[in-house]
Motif scaffolding. Structure first.
Motif, short mmCIF file in Angstrom:
data_model
loop_
_atom_site.label_atom_id
_atom_site.label_comp_id
_atom_site.label_asym_id
_atom_site.label_seq_id
_atom_site.Cartn_x
_atom_site.Cartn_y
_atom_site.Cartn_z
N GLU A 55 15.51 -6.56 -2.13
CA GLU A 55 16.41 -6.85 -3.25
C GLU A 55 17.87 -6.81 -2.81
O GLU A 55 18.68 -7.66 -3.20
CB GLU A 55 16.17 -5.89 -4.42
N PRO A 98 6.11 -14.00 -9.62
CA PRO A 98 7.40 -14.13 -10.34
C PRO A 98 8.07 -15.49 -10.14
O PRO A 98 9.16 -15.60 -9.57
CB PRO A 98 8.23 -12.99 -9.75
N ARG A 101 11.82 -16.12 -11.10
CA ARG A 101 12.93 -15.64 -10.26
C ARG A 101 13.25 -16.70 -9.23
O ARG A 101 12.75 -16.69 -8.10
CB ARG A 101 12.55 -14.32 -9.59
#
Length: 115
Positions: A55, A98, A101
């Motif tokens: 991240e 995901p 994203r």
């Protein structure tokens, strides 16, 4: 006619090992697929450290820099801006993938316009 889709990071090495294969110079098939890091389920702290590191790398741009340092020459070699792109869904991805994203996925347009 037989064909097997290969990723841009696989095809050149495979074609070098198997000269009887040909790489189509006009068409590219694009579909979302993912690579994951797996750690021992008994080590959740390691999993969290990996998640936080990824991240942080996404946030500061270092993930993209490293990605293109490693894969950029292969992407350029594929001349994606000169190919017909066939977009396909990937029914093998789980509902937990995901896809929303956008920073985790490379679109065909991202690859075509990256220099």
């Amino acid at each position: 006619m037989d064909w097997v889709p290969r990723s841009v990071n696989e095809i050149w090495a495979e074609a070098a090992r198997h000269p009887e294969l040909a790489i189509d110079p006009y068409i590219v098939v694009h579909y979302p697929t993912a690579d994951y890091f797996f750690v021992n389920r008994n080590n959740p702290a390691l999993a969290e450290n990996v998640r936080q590191g990824l991240e942080a790398a996404l946030a500061d741009g270092s993930f993209s820099q490293l990605f293109y340092l490693h894969y950029g020459p292969l992407i350029q070699r594929a001349r994606l801006d000169q190919r017909l792109v066939i977009e396909l869904p990937n029914p093998l991805l789980t509902p937990q993938t995901p896809l929303e994203r956008k920073e985790l996925w490379l679109s065909a347009d991202d690859l075509k316009h990256r220099r």
